[in-house]
Design a protein around this motif. Sequence first.
Motif, PDB file in Angstrom:
ATOM      1  N   GLY A   1      45.933  28.978  49.841  1.00  0.00           N
ATOM      2  CA  GLY A   1      45.767  30.445  49.704  1.00  0.00           C
ATOM      3  C   GLY A   1      44.523  31.040  50.156  1.00  0.00           C
TER       4      GLY A   1
ATOM      5  N   ILE B   1      51.494  34.085  43.217  1.00  0.00           N
ATOM      6  CA  ILE B   1      51.839  33.297  44.438  1.00  0.00           C
ATOM      7  C   ILE B   1      53.522  33.143  44.018  1.00  0.00           C
TER       8      ILE B   1
ATOM      9  N   ARG C   1      46.208  26.561  45.825  1.00  0.00           N
ATOM     10  CA  ARG C   1      44.947  27.476  45.849  1.00  0.00           C
ATOM     11  C   ARG C   1      44.104  27.221  47.016  1.00  0.00           C
TER      12      ARG C   1
ATOM     13  N   CYS D   1      50.465  36.934  52.043  1.00  0.00           N
ATOM     14  CA  CYS D   1      49.127  36.700  52.639  1.00  0.00           C
ATOM     15  C   CYS D   1      48.988  36.405  53.812  1.00  0.00           C
TER      16      CYS D   1
ATOM     17  N   TYR E   1      41.054  33.603  43.992  1.00  0.00           N
ATOM     18  CA  TYR E   1      42.038  33.292  42.975  1.00  0.00           C
ATOM     19  C   TYR E   1      41.745  33.204  41.565  1.00  0.00           C
TER      20      TYR E   1
ATOM     21  N   LEU F   1      44.565  35.926  44.398  1.00  0.00           N
ATOM     22  CA  LEU F   1      45.834  35.413  43.939  1.00  0.00           C
ATOM     23  C   LEU F   1      46.080  35.008  42.498  1.00  0.00           C
TER      24      LEU F   1
ATOM     25  N   THR G   1      43.763  31.665  37.827  1.00  0.00           N
ATOM     26  CA  THR G   1      44.631  30.717  37.504  1.00  0.00           C
ATOM     27  C   THR G   1      45.191  31.041  36.131  1.00  0.00           C
TER      28      THR G   1
ATOM     29  N   ALA H   1      43.161  34.700  51.554  1.00  0.00           N
ATOM     30  CA  ALA H   1      42.751  35.262  50.268  1.00  0.00           C
ATOM     31  C   ALA H   1      41.503  35.393  49.846  1.00  0.00           C
TER      32      ALA H   1
ATOM     33  N   THR I   1      47.928  32.485  40.040  1.00  0.00           N
ATOM     34  CA  THR I   1      49.029  31.284  40.069  1.00  0.00           C
ATOM     35  C   THR I   1      48.884  30.407  38.926  1.00  0.00           C
TER      36      THR I   1
END
Length: 258
Positions: free
Chosen positions: A100, A62, A97, A73, A108, A87, A110, A105, A89
Motif C-alpha cells: 500500500g 484494504i 501494508r 490507491c 496506514y 489505509l 492496523t 498511500a 487493514t
Amino acid sequence: MEPQAWMRGEVLIVDDEPAIRKLVEYHFQRAGFPTSVCADGSEAYERIRKQPDAFCVVILDIMLPGMDGLEVCRRLRQERIWVPIILLTAREEEVDRILGLELGADDYVTKPFSPRELVARARAVLRRRGPDGGDADGEGGASEVLRVGDIVLDPVRHQVFVRGEAVELTPKEFELLHYFMLNRDRVLSRNQLLEHVWGYAASPDTRIVDAHVSHLREKIEENPKDPVYLKTIRGVGYRLMVPGGTPTTGFRQSSPPA
C-alpha cells in the motif's frame, strides 16, 4: 480543536463495516471535519476520480467489495490524483501494508485502532501538505532547489531529476527525499523521520519509514541493493550521503535541468 481553514474538503471514509464507518465518522466530525462515507471500493474510486478536490483525505479500508483498497490507491496514483490516503487493514501480513505504501498511500493504521490516533494521523498528513497541496514544513530551504550529487529536487515545481532524468515520486516519497536533502550528511533516526515527514512523534512501528526508504532507493539509486546515496546506519536510521565530496549547498535556478 477545529481543523485549519485551508483543510478544505471532506474526509471520505471507505469501509464495508457499518460499525467502523460510524465510529470513524463520529470522531472526525467531533474533531470538526466534514465527512462522507462509502462502503464499496469501485464507488469510492469513481467519486474521487470525478471530484478529486472534494476530499481532503481518504480513510481507505484494504478489504473492500467491488475493488479492494490497494487497487483504488493504485489507480488513483496512476491518474496522478494525489489526495492523501490512509489505509485501514486488519490483515496480519506486512506485505499488504508495504505494498500500500509503495502504491502511494501516505500512511496506514492496523485494526483494531484508536480513532483518536487515526484523526491525529490525518491531521499530520494535512499539515504536511499545506494549503497548496505541497510540503507545509517551514524549515529553511523549503523553496530552494537542492542538489546532492546527481539528484536535483525543486520543491516549488515538485520535480525531481536523477542523472538528468525526471523521476516520478509519490507525495510522501517527495517529502522524505526533501527532508533527507535538507539534512544531507546527517544521520536521521526513524523516529526523527516519522516526526518530521509523517508529523507524529515516536511510534513502536517504524516499518513505514523502512518501506518508503526502500521504494525511494528503487527510484534514485543505480543499484538499490548497494546504495550510494541513502545509506542505512545500523541500529539508528539513515543518512543521505554526498558521493565523492560533491558540494552540498542548495542553489537556485530558473528551470530544472534539461
